[in-house]
Enzyme design. Structure first.
Site, PDB file in Angstrom:
ATOM      1  CE  LYS A  14      -3.860   2.245   1.991  1.00 17.49           C
ATOM      2  NZ  LYS A  14      -4.936   2.265   2.975  1.00 17.49           N
TER       3      LYS A  14
ATOM      4  CB  SER B 210      -0.053   8.461  -0.280  1.00 15.48           C
ATOM      5  OG  SER B 210      -0.054   8.054   0.975  1.00 15.48           O
TER       6      SER B 210
ATOM      7  CB  ALA C 292      -3.164  13.770   4.227  1.00 10.84           C
TER       8      ALA C 292
ATOM      9  CG  HIS D   1      -5.716   6.357   9.066  1.00 11.42           C
ATOM     10  ND1 HIS D   1      -5.970   6.137   7.438  1.00 11.42           N
ATOM     11  CD2 HIS D   1      -4.400   6.308   9.086  1.00 11.42           C
ATOM     12  CE1 HIS D   1      -4.551   5.757   7.120  1.00 11.42           C
ATOM     13  NE2 HIS D   1      -3.750   5.857   7.887  1.00 11.42           N
TER      14      HIS D   1
END
Length: 254
Positions: free
Chosen positions: A50, A52, A103, A141
């Site tokens: 995983k 971003s 983010a 999250h």
């Protein structure tokens, strides 16, 4: 093969079936926070990982994006917060959960100016703002669902801003396979989809494992998190991946 994911609820929910042997798996799982995984991707450390979406753009020479396993928000995503009564001053430092995260990229997309970003572990951001160690922070999250209980206020929903600006879901995390393992791509995608289907069919059986790894243990918070980011796009992003990546690249160029 090693498959690296985060301990956040959407990942532990999605991959519990593979981890626990409920569905087929040809990988061994390891855990790290999202910025740790982004940094590991720069070194090509894990065969499947995983990361971003923003980090994928920087590592696409080493990794191929899978169509299965992505975490996309539908008008929801990271939030910019501050203490109650505080107005946003773009010139002041902002705590972010890593410089390589989506983010941070969405914050830049919202502000469109040079920013003083202070990276830190994602679970420390809210407390740092609540303690007045820093004026503003970007929460990801479970944090986006509980900031009011910590005396914080919403300054901007960065996911909502993205969707309003692009008419696209919010590209948060994605699953990628290292290019030397590309022959395994379809096999891994199939395993991910089977794990997702099992999780949705057996939600109650996944929750104890989700709670073991979660930041917040309230069932309502966990379920809000899961269903915000595990959805139809988690099964397949092939129809929108080109648009998502094009828009993200434009953000990086600003």
């Amino acid at each position: 093969m090693k498959f690296a994911i985060t301990p956040c609820p959407n990942d532990t929910f999605s991959y519990f079936a593979m981890i626990d042997g409920k569905t087929p798996s040809s990988v061994d799982f390891v855990f790290d926070d999202i910025e740790g995984l982004n940094l590991s991707a720069q070194k090509g450390e894990y065969e499947v990982t995983k990361m971003s979406f923003a980090a994928y753009l920087e590592n696409s020479d080493k990794y191929e994006l899978l169509d299965a396993g992505s975490a996309l928000g539908i008008g929801t995503g990271p939030v910019l917060v501050g203490k109650k009564g505080v107005k946003f001053d773009i010139k002041k430092p902002i705590a972010v959960p890593g410089l390589n995260t989506t983010a941070s990229l969405l914050l830049k997309f919202f502000c469109m100016e040079k920013l003083d970003l202070r990276p830190m572990y994602f679970r420390d951001v809210a407390q740092c703002v609540a303690n007045s160690d820093i004026d503003y922070g970007v929460l990801i999250h479970e944090g986006r669902f509980v900031y009011e209980s910590q005396g914080l206020q919403l300054l901007e929903d960065l996911g909502e801003f993205w969707t309003k600006s692009t008419s696209l879901p919010v590209p948060l995390g994605c699953i990628c396979i290292r290019r030397d393992m590309i022959a395994k791509k379809q096999e891994i995608e199939n395993q991910i989809r089977k794990s997702l289907r099992w999780a949705f069919d057996n939600t109650e059986q996944t929750l104890p494992f989700v709670k073991e790894n979660a930041q917040y243990l309230d069932d309502d918070v966990l379920q809000k998190h899961i269903y915000a980011f595990v959805n139809d796009y988690s099964f397949d992003i092939s129809n929108i991946r080109t648009q998502l990546l094009e828009n993200l690249r434009k953000c990086l160029q600003k």
